[in-house]
Design an enzyme around this catalytic site. Structure first.
Site, PDB file in Angstrom:
ATOM      1  N   LYS A  52      57.542  61.577  13.161  1.00 55.96           N
ATOM      2  CA  LYS A  52      56.978  61.885  11.250  1.00 55.96           C
ATOM      3  C   LYS A  52      56.508  60.267  10.630  1.00 55.96           C
ATOM      4  O   LYS A  52      55.462  60.754  10.128  1.00 55.96           O
ATOM      5  CB  LYS A  52      58.957  61.840  10.683  1.00 55.96           C
ATOM      6  CG  LYS A  52      59.031  63.566  11.432  1.00 55.96           C
ATOM      7  CD  LYS A  52      59.955  63.514  11.216  1.00 55.96           C
ATOM      8  CE  LYS A  52      60.854  64.927  11.137  1.00 55.96           C
ATOM      9  NZ  LYS A  52      62.049  65.867  11.313  1.00 55.96           N
ATOM     10  N   GLN A  96      67.893  62.548   9.351  1.00 49.79           N
ATOM     11  CA  GLN A  96      67.548  63.736  10.590  1.00 49.79           C
ATOM     12  C   GLN A  96      68.613  63.993  11.568  1.00 49.79           C
ATOM     13  O   GLN A  96      69.831  63.611  11.325  1.00 49.79           O
ATOM     14  CB  GLN A  96      66.625  62.888  12.209  1.00 49.79           C
ATOM     15  CG  GLN A  96      66.871  63.762  12.992  1.00 49.79           C
ATOM     16  CD  GLN A  96      65.272  64.158  12.700  1.00 49.79           C
ATOM     17  OE1 GLN A  96      64.176  64.000  12.211  1.00 49.79           O
ATOM     18  NE2 GLN A  96      65.019  65.300  13.445  1.00 49.79           N
ATOM     19  N   ASP A 119      63.150  67.688   2.922  1.00 49.30           N
ATOM     20  CA  ASP A 119      63.787  69.116   3.558  1.00 49.30           C
ATOM     21  C   ASP A 119      64.338  70.045   3.876  1.00 49.30           C
ATOM     22  O   ASP A 119      64.117  71.396   3.848  1.00 49.30           O
ATOM     23  CB  ASP A 119      65.004  68.425   4.377  1.00 49.30           C
ATOM     24  CG  ASP A 119      64.211  68.106   5.828  1.00 49.30           C
ATOM     25  OD1 ASP A 119      62.858  68.161   6.320  1.00 49.30           O
ATOM     26  OD2 ASP A 119      65.637  66.975   6.352  1.00 49.30           O
TER      27      ASP A 119
END
Ligand code: NAD
Length: 290
Positions: A52, A96, A119
């Site tokens: 990412k 994460q 997200d």
């Protein structure tokens, strides 16, 4: 033989749109910024976080990688999130998954400013998805799956879609996207308690597999000509490879590709789309926040 849906190619198209949008934002003095927080040392998470951050660098998105030890307390993670919420250079924040057991992941997600929740896991964004409110953030993986269906010209309107898996990250938002106005599929969500799963799946014109079990969807689950989107990323031990493992999906690719009309490979299918849509969401956040 099925058409192979090339996720790398479609992701490259999304990323090229991103480049144009970033250039336009930069011309107005806005550089999109993404913060990626990793708690602990999970090896798969490290790979995801690094890719990412690397993608941000390639596109000219400012990024901050924050690595916290696996002993980090809930308070410390919340403090990090609070700092990032207040940081004007950061438009997107993600923590994460999965964090170590002492961390309450849901509480962390709720602490992220919904305007920076790229997200799409914050309850406010989940509600916006259910309400079909376009100002929210859609989780990157299912958004990527929808974009793949669009790219290969799969008709979703009136199609029978079966989503296998009901997680908040993939299955549930995927079902909402498929049934939303404009997509208009007839959606069945199957899960670990579903009876006669193979029979349920055989109804599908579109199958989305998000189960987390290697090669779980077999040829006898698939109607001839169906489109199969394989979200699974599983590490399977394989001593013949240098790393000692290989990646495989939730679909038995070799046999299903003989029967399906179109199928995503693993790797090179949904995976690259997830990162591309994360970049899109970060740009959307930067545009909204300024
Ligand atoms: P999860 O473990 O949260 O959910 C799995 C779902 O599968 C559950 O809802 C469960 O009910 C269902 N399930 C489990 N066993 C089943 C069975 N025997 N029959 C029917 N359903 C069953 O997983 P997740 O986070 O949704 O991820 C699913 C897979 O997708 C994993 O392999 C994960 O690594 C992968 N993934 C990939 C990406 C990507 O970018 N490509 C992103 C997220 C997750």
């Amino acid at each position: 033989m099925a058409t192979i849906i090339d996720g790398k190619k479609v992701a490259a198209e999304v990323l090229s749109e991103c480049s144009e949008e970033i250039a336009e934002l930069k011309s107005r003095g806005i550089t999109p910024g993404l913060a990626v927080v990793l708690v602990g040392e999970d090896p798969a998470s490290q790979v995801y976080v690094n890719s990412k951050v690397r993608k941000c660098a390639e596109l000219g998105i400012h990024s901050e990688k924050i690595i916290l030890s696996k002993q980090t307390t809930q308070e410390e993670v919340l403090e990090t999130v609070a700092r990032l919420n207040a940081d004007p250079a950061i438009h997107g924040i993600l923590v994460q998954s999965p964090p170590p057991p002492q961390i309450d992941e849901e509480a962390i997600v709720r602490a992220i400013d919904p305007a920076k929740d790229v997200d799409g896991f914050h309850p406010e964004n989940v509600a916006k998805l259910a309400l079909e409110d376009p100002t929210g953030f859609v989780p990157c993986t299912p958004a990527g799956c929808m974009r793949l269906l669009e790219a290969v010209g799969v008709e979703t309107a009136g199609a029978e879609a079966v989503v296998v898996g009901r997680s908040m990250i993939v299955g549930k938002p995927m079902a909402l996207l498929l049934m939303a106005r404009g997509s208009d599929a007839t959606v069945t969500v199957a899960h670990s308690r579903t009876k006669n799963l193979a029979e349920v799946c055989r109804r599908a014109d579109i199958i989305v597999a998000a189960v987390g079990i290697p090669e779980f969807i077999r040829a006898d689950f698939v109607k001839a000509g169906a489109t199969v989107i394989d979200v699974g990323i599983n590490r399977v031990e394989d001593q013949s490879t240098k790393r000692g493992y290989r990646l495989c999906g939730d679909v038995a690719y070799d046999e299903v590709s003989e029967k399906a009309g179109a199928i995503t490979p693993v790797p090179g299918g949904v995976g690259p789309m997830t990162i591309a849509l994360l970049m899109k969401n970060t740009i959307k956040a930067a545009r909204a926040i300024g």
